[in-house]
Design an enzyme around this catalytic site. Structure first.
Site, mmCIF file in Angstrom:
data_model
loop_
_atom_site.group_PDB
_atom_site.id
_atom_site.type_symbol
_atom_site.label_atom_id
_atom_site.label_comp_id
_atom_site.label_asym_id
_atom_site.label_seq_id
_atom_site.Cartn_x
_atom_site.Cartn_y
_atom_site.Cartn_z
ATOM 1 N N GLY A 213 -9.631 8.258 8.155
ATOM 2 C CA GLY A 213 -10.628 8.536 7.125
ATOM 3 C C GLY A 213 -11.795 7.612 7.424
ATOM 4 O O GLY A 213 -11.583 6.479 7.848
ATOM 5 N N GLY B 257 -13.999 2.542 14.911
ATOM 6 C CA GLY B 257 -15.125 1.600 14.992
ATOM 7 C C GLY B 257 -14.816 0.380 15.833
ATOM 8 O O GLY B 257 -15.689 -0.153 16.522
ATOM 9 N N HIS C 112 -12.653 2.934 0.413
ATOM 10 C CA HIS C 112 -12.650 1.868 1.439
ATOM 11 C C HIS C 112 -13.419 0.635 0.966
ATOM 12 O O HIS C 112 -13.972 -0.119 1.783
ATOM 13 C CB HIS C 112 -13.304 2.337 2.760
ATOM 14 C CG HIS C 112 -12.572 3.430 3.481
ATOM 15 N ND1 HIS C 112 -13.217 4.492 4.067
ATOM 16 C CD2 HIS C 112 -11.256 3.611 3.712
ATOM 17 C CE1 HIS C 112 -12.330 5.289 4.645
ATOM 18 N NE2 HIS C 112 -11.131 4.771 4.432
ATOM 19 N N ARG D 289 -2.648 -2.064 -3.333
ATOM 20 C CA ARG D 289 -3.859 -1.292 -3.092
ATOM 21 C C ARG D 289 -3.812 -0.080 -4.023
ATOM 22 O O ARG D 289 -2.807 0.646 -4.056
ATOM 23 C CB ARG D 289 -3.890 -0.799 -1.647
ATOM 24 C CG ARG D 289 -5.078 0.103 -1.416
ATOM 25 C CD ARG D 289 -4.904 0.938 -0.190
ATOM 26 N NE ARG D 289 -6.063 1.782 -0.008
ATOM 27 C CZ ARG D 289 -6.051 2.939 0.628
ATOM 28 N NH1 ARG D 289 -4.923 3.382 1.154
ATOM 29 N NH2 ARG D 289 -7.136 3.655 0.752
ATOM 30 N N GLU E 206 -8.195 -5.316 5.251
ATOM 31 C CA GLU E 206 -8.078 -4.954 3.831
ATOM 32 C C GLU E 206 -6.942 -5.716 3.160
ATOM 33 O O GLU E 206 -7.036 -6.092 1.998
ATOM 34 C CB GLU E 206 -7.866 -3.443 3.700
ATOM 35 C CG GLU E 206 -9.098 -2.657 4.100
ATOM 36 C CD GLU E 206 -8.820 -1.202 4.396
ATOM 37 O OE1 GLU E 206 -8.281 -0.910 5.483
ATOM 38 O OE2 GLU E 206 -9.125 -0.355 3.547
ATOM 39 N N ARG F 158 -10.714 15.566 7.937
ATOM 40 C CA ARG F 158 -11.517 16.005 6.783
ATOM 41 C C ARG F 158 -12.890 16.491 7.238
ATOM 42 O O ARG F 158 -13.484 15.909 8.150
ATOM 43 C CB ARG F 158 -11.700 14.861 5.780
ATOM 44 C CG ARG F 158 -10.422 14.386 5.145
ATOM 45 C CD ARG F 158 -10.732 13.418 4.002
ATOM 46 N NE ARG F 158 -9.526 12.763 3.556
ATOM 47 C CZ ARG F 158 -9.332 11.440 3.620
ATOM 48 N NH1 ARG F 158 -10.277 10.644 4.076
ATOM 49 N NH2 ARG F 158 -8.205 10.921 3.197
ATOM 50 N N ASN G 227 0.864 -1.176 0.000
ATOM 51 C CA ASN G 227 0.000 0.000 0.000
ATOM 52 C C ASN G 227 0.904 1.230 0.000
ATOM 53 O O ASN G 227 1.442 1.615 1.033
ATOM 54 C CB ASN G 227 -0.896 -0.044 1.257
ATOM 55 C CG ASN G 227 -1.805 1.161 1.348
ATOM 56 O OD1 ASN G 227 -1.765 2.056 0.500
ATOM 57 N ND2 ASN G 227 -2.626 1.198 2.385
HETATM 58 P P1 ADP Z 1 -6.398 4.815 8.958
HETATM 59 O O1 ADP Z 1 -7.593 5.493 8.377
HETATM 60 O O2 ADP Z 1 -5.168 5.647 9.006
HETATM 61 O O3 ADP Z 1 -6.168 3.391 8.456
HETATM 62 P P2 ADP Z 1 -7.189 3.536 11.449
HETATM 63 O O4 ADP Z 1 -8.330 2.725 10.947
HETATM 64 O O5 ADP Z 1 -5.976 2.819 11.917
HETATM 65 O O6 ADP Z 1 -6.788 4.691 10.478
HETATM 66 O O7 ADP Z 1 -7.739 4.437 12.652
HETATM 67 C C1 ADP Z 1 -6.897 5.299 13.351
HETATM 68 C C2 ADP Z 1 -7.707 6.065 14.372
HETATM 69 O O8 ADP Z 1 -8.401 5.150 15.242
HETATM 70 C C3 ADP Z 1 -6.868 6.893 15.307
HETATM 71 O O9 ADP Z 1 -6.595 8.155 14.773
HETATM 72 C C4 ADP Z 1 -7.748 7.003 16.531
HETATM 73 O O10 ADP Z 1 -8.613 8.117 16.377
HETATM 74 C C5 ADP Z 1 -8.599 5.771 16.500
HETATM 75 N N1 ADP Z 1 -8.229 4.815 17.548
HETATM 76 C C6 ADP Z 1 -7.288 3.855 17.496
HETATM 77 N N2 ADP Z 1 -7.236 3.172 18.671
HETATM 78 C C7 ADP Z 1 -8.185 3.716 19.477
HETATM 79 C C8 ADP Z 1 -8.644 3.468 20.810
HETATM 80 N N3 ADP Z 1 -8.138 2.499 21.556
HETATM 81 N N4 ADP Z 1 -9.646 4.255 21.284
HETATM 82 C C9 ADP Z 1 -10.177 5.233 20.533
HETATM 83 N N5 ADP Z 1 -9.802 5.507 19.273
HETATM 84 C C10 ADP Z 1 -8.816 4.773 18.753
#
Ligand code: ADP
Length: 399
Positions: free
Chosen positions: A211, A332, A179, A90, A384, A240, A7
Site C-alpha cells: 500500500g 521506496g 500510514h 496499531r 512504524e 489497489r 499489528n
Molecule cells: P507493506 O505495505 O505490506 O508493509 P512493504 O513496505 O514491506 O509492504 O513493501 C513490500 C513491497 O516492497 C513488495 O511487494 C515489493 O514490491 C517491494 N520490495 C521489497 N523489496 C524490494 C526490492 N529489493 N526491490 C524492489 N522492490 C522491493
C-alpha cells in the site's frame, strides 16, 4: 522497559518486543493464516529463528502462541510476562475521534468499534487483538496508535470531498489518510538527517510499499495526503487502483454484470500494478519481467512512477514550495530504478539524482540527490513499530 507492539490484521498478527530504553527489537514475528488451515507462527529473536505450524482458530490463540514464543527457554527473550510493561496496538482508523494515541479503556474500544464501518477489514481485527490481550493480561496497560492521527492537522479545504455536504455531516465522509505513523516518523527523521528545522520545513514523504501513500508535511504537520476515506484513494499501488473516475464503477458494473462489492474487491485486490501488468504486485517481479522485455510490466512501472511524481508536484503547490522528498517502505527503500523514474519527472525543478548513490542505497538512510540539487531527495527507512512503542511508553510511563 519492554513494550510489545501488535499489528492485528484480519488473518495475521505481526508483533515486536522492543526495549524502549535501547530501542532494540528483542524479538519479532508473525502469526499467519489465523482462522485458516495451515496457520503458522514465525518467530525471531536475534539470530535465533523458530517456525511452527499449529492451529490458530482465533486471535486469542495466536496471541497465546506469541506469549509462549517470547517465554520459550530456547528462543524466548523474557522469563515472565511481567517483563512486558505495556502493549501498543496499531489501529488503522480512528475516524474523527482520535487525534493522538490513547490509553485503551471501554470508551476508546467503543469508538474504535464505531469506526469499523470506515475500515471493515482492519478495525474489527484490531478489536479482536485488543480484547484477546485484555483477557490474557488484564493488568497490563494497552495503548492504541492510529494510522489516521497524524493527518488530523489536514485543513478542511483539503480533507473535504466536493460532494453533498450532508454526507460529511451525516456520515463523516471525508479524507482521513493512512500510514500516519510512518509519515510522522519519516518526516521528523528527514528533518534531523538533513539538518532542517522541522518547524520551518516543507517535506514530501513517499511511503511506497504494498500500500502506498504520499504526504505533504509542512512545519512538521500533515497538510495533505493521498489516501482518503479508505486506503483505496491516491497513487496506483501493488493491487489497489488509486484514483479513478468513479463513473468507471457503474460502467463496468453494467458491462461485466458485477455489483458494487465485487467491483470494490477488484479495485482493492486486482488492480494497481498487478492489474496493469497481469503479472505481479511485487516490484521485484516487475523489474525482472521488464528487463526480459515484458511491455505490460514496463507500463505498470511507468504508471506507478508517473502517479507518484504527479502527487509530489501537486503537494509542492499545496505547500508553496519544497525542501526535501523522502522515500520509505519496501519499494521506496529498495526499488532503486523506481526512485530514479520518479525523480526524473522532477528535473524541471533542478532536482538532480546522484545515480551512483541511488543504485547503492538499499534499505539505508542516504541523500540520493547531488549536492547542487535544488531539492534534497533522500531515503529514510520507516519504523512504524518504534513509533508505536514510543507513543505507548510516553502514555504509560506516568501511570
Ligand atoms: P507493506 O505495505 O505490506 O508493509 P512493504 O513496505 O514491506 O509492504 O513493501 C513490500 C513491497 O516492497 C513488495 O511487494 C515489493 O514490491 C517491494 N520490495 C521489497 N523489496 C524490494 C526490492 N529489493 N526491490 C524492489 N522492490 C522491493
Amino acid at each position: 522497559m519492554n513494550i510489545l507492539v501488535i499489528n492485528c490484521g484480519s488473518s495475521s498478527l505481526k508483533y515486536q518486543l522492543i526495549d524502549i530504553n535501547t530501542k532494540n527489537v528483542l524479538s519479532s514475528g508473525i502469526c499467519d493464516r489465523i482462522y485458516i488451515d495451515g496457520s503458522v507462527i514465525k518467530h525471531k529473536a536475534g539470530s535465533k529463528k523458530m517456525q511452527k505450524e499449529t492451529p490458530m482458530p482465533d486471535h486469542k490463540s495466536a496471541i497465546k502462541l506469541v506469549f509462549d514464543a517470547l517465554l520459550d527457554s530456547e528462543y524466548g527473550v523474557i522469563k515472565s510476562l511481567d517483563e512486558i510493561k505495556a502493549i501498543g496496538h496499531r489501529v488503522v482508523h480512528g475516524g474523527e475521534h482520535f487525534f493522538k494515541s490513547v490509553l485503551i479503556n471501554d470508551d476508546v474500544l467503543g469508538k474504535i468499534r464505531d469506526c469499523s464501518d470506515l475500515a471493515p477489514l482492519h478495525n474489527p481485527a484490531h478489536i479482536m487483538g485488543i480484547e484477546a490481550c485484555r483477557d490474557l493480561l488484564p493488568k497490563i496497560p494497552q495503548v492504541a496508535v492510529f494510522d489516521t492521527a497524524f493527518h488530523s492537522s489536514i485543513p478542511k479545504k483539503a480533507y473535504l470531498y466536493a460532494l453533498p455536504y450532508e454526507w460529511y455531516e451525516k456520515y463523516k465522509v471525508r479524507k482521513y489518510g493512512f500510514h500516519g505513523t510512518s509519515h510522522s516518523f519519516v518526516s521528523k527523521r528527514t528533518a534531523e538527517f538533513l539538518g532542517l528545522d522541522i518547524n520551518n520545513s516543507k517535506i514530501i514523504t513517499c511511503h511506497l510499499g504494498n500500500g502506498s501513500s504520499i504526504c505533504a508535511v509542512k512545519d512538521g504537520k500533515s497538510i495533505d495526503t493521498s489516501m482518503g476515506l479508505t486506503p483505496l484513494e491516491g497513487i496506483a499501488m501493488g493491487t489497489r487502483s488509486g484514483d479513478i473516475d468513479p463513473a468507471v464503477i457503474q460502467y463496468i458494473a453494467k458491462k461485466e454484470n458485477l455489483n458494487i462489492d465485487e467491483i470494490l474487491n477488484i479495485l482493492n485486490k486486482k488492480s494497481g500494478v498487478l492489474g496493469i501488468s497481469k503479472l505481479s504486485s511485487d516490484f521485484r517481479d516487475l523489474l525482472k519481467a521488464d528487463e526480459e522485455g515484458n511491455e505490460l510490466a514496463k507500463l505498470a512501472r511507468g504508471v506507478f512512477a508517473y502517479r507518484v511524481a504527479k502527487y509530489i508536484g501537486s503537494y509542492m503547490a499545496a505547500m508553496n514550495g519544497i525542501d526535501a522528498v523522502a522515500f520509505c517502505a519496501g519499494v521506496g527503500e529498495n526499488a532503486v530504478y523506481i526512485r530514479g523514474m520518479i525523480v526524473e519527472h522532477l528535473g524541471f525543478l533542478g532536482v538532480k539524482l546522484d545515480k551512483e548513490v541511488n543504485v547503492n542505497t538499499v534499505g539505508t538512510e542516504a541523500i540520493i540527490s547531488t549536492p547542487d540539487s535544488n531539492v534534497k531527495v533522500c531515503v529514510i527507512p520507516t519504523n512504524e513499530e518504534l513509533v508505536i512503542a514510543q507513543d505507548t511508553y510516553d502514555i504509560v510511563k506516568g501511570l
